[in-house]
Motif scaffolding. Structure first.
Motif, PDB file in Angstrom:
ATOM      1  N   GLN A  59       0.835  -1.202   0.000  1.00 59.05           N
ATOM      2  CA  GLN A  59       0.000   0.000   0.000  1.00 59.05           C
ATOM      3  C   GLN A  59       0.874   1.258   0.000  1.00 59.05           C
ATOM      4  N   PHE A  60       1.874   1.294   0.870  1.00 61.09           N
ATOM      5  CA  PHE A  60       2.767   2.456   0.908  1.00 61.09           C
ATOM      6  C   PHE A  60       3.553   2.589  -0.397  1.00 61.09           C
ATOM      7  N   ALA A  61       3.940   1.462  -0.987  1.00 62.04           N
ATOM      8  CA  ALA A  61       4.690   1.505  -2.252  1.00 62.04           C
ATOM      9  C   ALA A  61       3.832   2.057  -3.385  1.00 62.04           C
ATOM     10  N   THR A  62       2.536   1.816  -3.329  1.00 62.66           N
ATOM     11  CA  THR A  62       1.608   2.255  -4.372  1.00 62.66           C
ATOM     12  C   THR A  62       1.179   3.713  -4.179  1.00 62.66           C
ATOM     13  N   LEU A  63       1.167   4.187  -2.941  1.00 65.41           N
ATOM     14  CA  LEU A  63       0.626   5.507  -2.606  1.00 65.41           C
ATOM     15  C   LEU A  63       1.291   6.639  -3.373  1.00 65.41           C
ATOM     16  N   GLU A  64       0.456   7.432  -4.032  1.00 66.18           N
ATOM     17  CA  GLU A  64       0.851   8.690  -4.661  1.00 66.18           C
ATOM     18  C   GLU A  64       0.050   9.782  -3.962  1.00 66.18           C
ATOM     19  N   PRO A  65       0.685  10.573  -3.085  1.00 68.25           N
ATOM     20  CA  PRO A  65      -0.053  11.590  -2.338  1.00 68.25           C
ATOM     21  C   PRO A  65      -0.779  12.568  -3.268  1.00 68.25           C
ATOM     22  N   LEU A  66      -1.767  13.237  -2.706  1.00 72.70           N
ATOM     23  CA  LEU A  66      -2.489  14.263  -3.456  1.00 72.70           C
ATOM     24  C   LEU A  66      -1.520  15.281  -4.031  1.00 72.70           C
ATOM     25  N   GLN A  67      -1.802  15.722  -5.225  1.00 78.33           N
ATOM     26  CA  GLN A  67      -1.006  16.746  -5.898  1.00 78.33           C
ATOM     27  C   GLN A  67      -1.693  18.109  -5.716  1.00 78.33           C
ATOM     28  N   PRO A  68      -0.941  19.192  -5.849  1.00 82.04           N
ATOM     29  CA  PRO A  68      -1.519  20.519  -5.631  1.00 82.04           C
ATOM     30  C   PRO A  68      -2.744  20.819  -6.498  1.00 82.04           C
ATOM     31  N   ASP A  69      -2.847  20.212  -7.680  1.00 84.24           N
ATOM     32  CA  ASP A  69      -3.989  20.493  -8.549  1.00 84.24           C
ATOM     33  C   ASP A  69      -5.202  19.620  -8.239  1.00 84.24           C
ATOM     34  N   GLU A  70      -5.106  18.756  -7.229  1.00 89.66           N
ATOM     35  CA  GLU A  70      -6.237  17.906  -6.853  1.00 89.66           C
ATOM     36  C   GLU A  70      -7.000  18.553  -5.702  1.00 89.66           C
ATOM     37  N   LYS A  71      -8.338  18.569  -5.827  1.00 89.49           N
ATOM     38  CA  LYS A  71      -9.180  19.159  -4.784  1.00 89.49           C
ATOM     39  C   LYS A  71      -9.195  18.212  -3.586  1.00 89.49           C
ATOM     40  N   GLY A  72      -8.586  18.660  -2.503  1.00 88.17           N
ATOM     41  CA  GLY A  72      -8.527  17.816  -1.325  1.00 88.17           C
ATOM     42  C   GLY A  72      -7.594  18.380  -0.278  1.00 88.17           C
ATOM     43  N   ALA A  73      -7.397  17.574   0.773  1.00 86.83           N
ATOM     44  CA  ALA A  73      -6.514  17.968   1.879  1.00 86.83           C
ATOM     45  C   ALA A  73      -5.973  16.710   2.538  1.00 86.83           C
ATOM     46  N   ALA A  74      -4.794  16.835   3.106  1.00 86.22           N
ATOM     47  CA  ALA A  74      -4.193  15.751   3.871  1.00 86.22           C
ATOM     48  C   ALA A  74      -4.330  16.059   5.360  1.00 86.22           C
ATOM     49  N   VAL A  75      -4.695  15.027   6.122  1.00 81.95           N
ATOM     50  CA  VAL A  75      -4.860  15.172   7.564  1.00 81.95           C
ATOM     51  C   VAL A  75      -4.132  14.016   8.242  1.00 81.95           C
ATOM     52  N   SER A  76      -3.291  14.334   9.198  1.00 81.57           N
ATOM     53  CA  SER A  76      -2.562  13.316   9.951  1.00 81.57           C
ATOM     54  C   SER A  76      -3.497  12.582  10.903  1.00 81.57           C
ATOM     55  N   VAL A  77      -3.240  11.279  11.066  1.00 81.89           N
ATOM     56  CA  VAL A  77      -4.057  10.464  11.958  1.00 81.89           C
ATOM     57  C   VAL A  77      -3.356  10.197  13.299  1.00 81.89           C
ATOM     58  N   VAL A  78      -2.364  11.000  13.616  1.00 86.21           N
ATOM     59  CA  VAL A  78      -1.630  10.812  14.874  1.00 86.21           C
ATOM     60  C   VAL A  78      -2.545  11.038  16.080  1.00 86.21           C
ATOM     61  N   ALA A  79      -3.432  12.006  15.996  1.00 85.20           N
ATOM     62  CA  ALA A  79      -4.340  12.323  17.110  1.00 85.20           C
ATOM     63  C   ALA A  79      -5.465  11.290  17.188  1.00 85.20           C
ATOM     64  N   ASP A  80      -6.312  11.426  18.211  1.00 83.64           N
ATOM     65  CA  ASP A  80      -7.450  10.516  18.344  1.00 83.64           C
ATOM     66  C   ASP A  80      -8.483  10.811  17.256  1.00 83.64           C
ATOM     67  N   ARG A  81      -9.397   9.871  17.044  1.00 84.57           N
ATOM     68  CA  ARG A  81     -10.340   9.963  15.918  1.00 84.57           C
ATOM     69  C   ARG A  81     -11.218  11.210  15.968  1.00 84.57           C
ATOM     70  N   GLY A  82     -11.566  11.683  17.162  1.00 83.90           N
ATOM     71  CA  GLY A  82     -12.363  12.902  17.264  1.00 83.90           C
ATOM     72  C   GLY A  82     -11.590  14.116  16.763  1.00 83.90           C
ATOM     73  N   ALA A  83     -10.324  14.204  17.155  1.00 89.41           N
ATOM     74  CA  ALA A  83      -9.488  15.320  16.721  1.00 89.41           C
ATOM     75  C   ALA A  83      -9.218  15.250  15.221  1.00 89.41           C
TER      76      ALA A  83
END
Length: 173
Positions: free
Chosen positions: A132-156
């Motif tokens: 999965q990590f080998a396949t992952l291509e993170p969102l590019q600047p021209d893609e509508k979206g956002a990245a959010v870290s999952v380090v915090a608890d699910r509510g945060a």
């Protein structure tokens, strides 16, 4: 909080909490939630259960089914989980539903492996995490979206996701 008309696709590698965060996000937005795993044909589930990664041919009907669901929710809003690891997969989903917003849940390998090790009764074995990590291509600047870290608890994490959606709504399409 009532949703905008966009459909949110919660994406990321297995074990990032797509189902948990997606469900909480849909509840907060007051829209339906769909679990991507439910769109897999039985052959895909059997393949993953056996520890074999899916290839693009396996994923095509799955992505099309998710895209169909998202297209059906256009103007109504909704949240669906989908790994959407490659840009080509996201492009395929966007071709079905152009106004989707990708919420990329992120975390490092060690954290995700630890979470996957705690999961029970899921067909995706931890052995497939590296693929999965080998396949992952993170969102590019021209893609509508956002990245959010999952380090915090699910509510945060859900609050961070809602903030990203609000920011996107405030800035326009």
């Amino acid at each position: 909080m009532r949703a905008a008309a966009d459909v949110v696709i919660v994406m990321g590698v297995a074990g990032t909490g797509k189902t948990t965060v997606g469900s909480l996000l849909a509840e907060a937005l007051e829209v339906p939630y769909a679990e991507a795993d439910a769109f897999h044909p039985p052959a895909n589930v059997a393949k993953m259960t056996a520890g074999t990664p899916l290839d693009d041919t396996d994923r095509a009907p799955w992505l099309d089914a998710i895209g169909d669901w998202a297209r059906g929710r256009t103007g109504l809003g909704g949240v669906v989980s989908c790994s959407a690891l490659k840009r080509a997969y996201r492009d395929r989903l966007r071709s079905a539903a152009p106004h989707v917003f990708f919420l990329h849940l992120t975390g490092d390998r060690a954290l995700i492996a630890e979470r996957m090790g705690r999961r029970q009764d899921h067909f995706m074995p931890p052995a497939l995490l590296e693929s999965q990590f080998a396949t992952l291509e993170p969102l590019q600047p021209d893609e509508k979206g956002a990245a959010v870290s999952v380090v915090a608890d699910r509510g945060a994490v859900t609050e961070l996701a809602l903030a990203a959606l609000r920011e996107r709504s405030a800035s326009g399409p």
